[in-house]
Each structure stands twice: as structure tokens, then as C-alpha cells.
Scaffold this motif. Structure first.
Motif, PDB file in Angstrom:
ATOM      1  N   GLU A  56       1.488  -6.776   1.626  1.00  0.00           N
ATOM      2  CA  GLU A  56       2.198  -5.498   1.551  1.00  0.00           C
ATOM      3  C   GLU A  56       3.145  -5.338   2.732  1.00  0.00           C
ATOM      4  N   SER A 113       5.157 -13.066  -0.854  1.00  0.00           N
ATOM      5  CA  SER A 113       5.189 -11.657  -0.463  1.00  0.00           C
ATOM      6  C   SER A 113       6.464 -11.271   0.275  1.00  0.00           C
ATOM      7  N   TYR A 127      -3.148  -6.394   2.848  1.00  0.00           N
ATOM      8  CA  TYR A 127      -2.256  -5.684   3.774  1.00  0.00           C
ATOM      9  C   TYR A 127      -1.189  -6.621   4.339  1.00  0.00           C
TER      10      TYR A 127
END
Length: 395
Positions: free
Chosen positions: A174, A247, A171
């Protein structure tokens, strides 16, 4: 508690400075945008119209010519904002708020939508990786971090697993990816991690501590056990920095809040080598990723913090900014260091403290920030004022 009434188009305006302040190097233009009277060239510089290829914060850290210092505030997401408190009422668990992609993104963007800072930091916690390392914990309202099984022995440390972020905290990746798209390079997206000694302090003490007696007992009576734990954290947090960068994080801040509980000689043994390991590992894979190091109460360790190889040292408010700049040297950027308590003062007082900090930091390689996180109860209108003053400054 009043609700937030500020938006990007309705931030408070400024009045002209009083006569007592007219001798300052900072002046206001007729359009109410505060400017720094240029102490470097003797004139008031007008803003440049050319757009930066990268966010202002990255340009400042890399030593490029910038018109003003970039600005963001530690703990700018959460705590003091009414919009965040509404989310807390619906989702009372901190871990739920910080481990749900949609909530992480929403909370991270709350200050961005209102204040447009130059840095948008991920809403998370330095303890977030612990579960993935086989260290059960929680963050309890009114109490803070709770480690369910404190680590005190070599056998305890043997049970700690190496952290694999893509498996344990997907998470986070993301959320950073979404934030990068949402912010669209108009500001730098910031990630952050805990430093090995600070993480070790929490897991050995069993939570927060006043005297750090348990970890110091371990350090001074069983140093091999502590070094084994620190090594696991160093390896794991280096991977976490790399994961955040891959990310979408454009800079990463390392929090070593409790390292300043160590004497200089003990810092050199139990913190410095592991910080340097993390920085070296991150720079091998992401050489242009700015790394910021923050340690609360670090006045006695500034020169040692610079030895870690980070790009930016964040100063707390107990260090004079000009003195900190001299001690660190011009090759390293600085961040900070307005006392968070200043945000409880008048708007004129806030303005003067901002100007004083920026003047002492000098031109370039400075990120304007607080010397610690925003305090609960800070008036949102004062935060809005802080950002508008800061973003109106010109070198």
C-alpha cells in the motif's frame, strides 16, 4: 538540535570555487549551478531541455544518455532529519513507524519534499518479513534487532514459513503504491529486501554480531541446516521483490551487508547461489526492473557480486570508484561511493569529494550515492548541499 529550515526553494547557494580548485574539471556557472567540465568531449555541456520518459535513475541504469548522474542517499529517510525525530517522539517504536502505511509514506517522503532526490526509497527494514516467516523479532532503540528465538537447529529451520508478502506485509504494498502516485515519476520509487545470508546472520546470531561466530559454526559444522534456511529466504525474498515491483517499486536494492564476513570460497557457497536465485526469479517476471546489490566492505568480492546478474553494484567508500568501475566492467552500472563521514566536512570539501567520485565513475551508468547510510547527527544543511551540488552537475 536545530530544526530543519530547508525547503526546495531555499536550499543553500554556492560560492565560487577557490583559486586552488580552479584547475579542477568541475566549474561553477554564474547561476551558481555546479557543472562537470566534460572530460569526454572537452566542452562544458549545457542541460538538455527534453524531458525523460522515465525517471533519470532508470535511464542511467539502462544505459541511456543522461546529462548527470542521478543521486539518492542510503538511509536518506529518517535518522538525521529533525522532522523524523519529531515522529519518533510520538511513535517511539520503530516497528510501529515502519508498519503503519501513513507513517511509512510520510517518512519516505520527508527527504523528497526537502531535497528532491532522484530516488525515493521506502522507509522499512530488511527484517520486516521475519514475522511473516514465523520468526518473532523486534528492533530496540539503542540495541538494534533482537530475534527472540534464534535459529540454531534443523528443527528450528523447519518452523520457518515461506513468506507471502500480500498476507504478511500488505502495508508495504500500500505504501509503495501511494509513493508512486505522490512522486509522480519525477523520481524513481525504490524498494529493498535483505539477502539470504544477511537475514540468516541475524536470525542465527540472535541479532547484530561482531564476529559472526554462531552462523559460521552452523555453516561449517551443519551446512545442510544453513542451506535449508538460506533456500527459504531466497524463495521468500524473490517473492518480496516481485511484490514490491507489482506494488509500484521501480527499482529494488538488495542488501547483503554481512556477506562480506565470508571468505570468497564461502561466499560462493553460502551467498552467491541464493542471490542469483533471487535475481533470476525477479527477472523472469520483471525483466526490466533494475536490481541494485549492496554489500558493505565488498572490495574483495566485487567480481563475484557482478556474477549475481544484478544491474547495479553499489560500492562502499573503501573501494576507489575508478578501480571498482574497471573491475566490474562497463556493462554493469555502479552506485556510490562517497564516505558518509564526508558530510561532516565543509561545503567545499563535500563538493570536491562529489566531483572526484563522479569523475572517476565516468559518464553514464552511475548512480551517485554514499558508500553506506547517512550517519546519525549529520547536519541537514550538508545533506542539502550534497543534493544541490549533485543535481547541478553536468556531463
Amino acid at each position: 538540535m536545530s530544526c530543519c529550515i530547508y525547503s526546495c526553494s531555499s536550499a543553500p547557494s554556492f560560492s565560487a570555487p577557490s583559486a586552488s580548485n580552479r584547475s579542477s574539471r568541475f566549474t561553477f556557472s554564474s547561476s551558481s549551478r555546479p557543472r562537470i567540465h566534460c572530460a569526454f568531449g572537452g566542452t562544458v555541456a549545457e542541460p538538455k531541455v527534453t524531458a525523460a520518459a522515465e525517471p533519470l535513475l532508470l535511464n542511467a541504469v539502462h544505459g541511456k544518455d543522461v546529462d548527470r548522474p542521478p543521486v539518492w542517499l542510503m538511509r536518506q529517510a529518517g535518522r538525521y532529519m529533525k522532522s523524523y525525530q519529531i515522529i519518533c517522539e510520538k511513535y517511539p517504536s520503530f516497528r510501529e513507524r515502519s508498519e503503519n502505511v501513513d507513517l511509512v509514506v510520510e517518512i519516505s517522503l520527508q527527504p523528497w519534499k526537502v531535497f528532491k532526490p532522484d530516488g525515493v526509497i521506502l522507509f522499512s527494514d530488511i527484517l520486516t518479513p521475519l514475522s511473516g516467516m514465523n520468526i518473532p523479532f523486534d528492533i530496540v532503540k539503542g540495541r538494534g534487532p533482537v530475534i527472540f528465538n534464534a535459529l540454531r537447529t534443523g528443527a528450528d529451520v523447519d518452523q520457518v514459513r515461506e513468506f507471502i508478502p500480500e498476507d504478511s506485509v500488505p502495508y508495504v504494498g500500500e505504501a509503495l503504491t501511494i509513493l508512486r502516485k505522490e512522486v509522480d515519476n519525477k523520481a524513481a520509487v525504490l524498494g529493498f529486501v535483505g539477502a539470504p545470508f544477511t537475514l540468516a546472520s541475524y536470525v542465527v546470531e540472535g541479532g547484530s554480531s561482531k564476529h559472526f561466530a554462531k552462523i559460521k559454526r552452523l555453516a561449517f559444522s551443519q551446512p545442510k541446516v544453513l542451506h535449508a534456511l538460506l533456500q527459504k529466504f531466497a524463495t521468500s525474498m524473490a517473492k518480496y521483490i516481485q511484490y514490491q515491483a507489482e506494488s509500484g517499486a521501480q527499482a529494488v536494492q538488495i542488501f547483503d551487508s554481512w556477506a562480506t564476513e565470508l571468505s570468497p570460497v564461502d561466499f560462493e557457497e553460502f551467498s552467491l547461489p541464493y542471490l542469483k536465485q533471487m535475481v533470476d526469479a525477479a527477472k523472469r517476471t520483471h525483466p526490466n526492473l533494475p536490481l541494485i546489490l549492496y554489500a558493505s566492505g565488498s572490495g574483495g568480492l566485487l567480481e563475484r557480486l557482478a556474477l549475481t546478474g544484478v544491474d547495479v553494484v553499489s560500492l562502499d567508500w573503501t573501494v576507489d570508484m575508478a578501480e571498482g568501475r574497471r573491475r566490474l566492467g562497463q556493462n554493469i552500472a555502479v552506485q556510490g561511493n562517497v564516505d558518509p563521514g564526508v558530510l561532516f566536512g565543509s561545503k567545499e570539501f563535500i563538493t570536491n569529494r562529489i566531483k572526484d567520485t563522479v569523475r572517476k565513475a565516468g559518464r553514464g551508468k552511475h548512480i551517485l550515492n554514499l558508500g553506506h547510510g547517512i550517519v546519525v547527527g549529520t547536519p541537514e544543511e550538508n545533506v542539502a548541499h550534497f543534493f544541490e551540488v549533485a543535481k547541478g552537475l553536468r556531463y
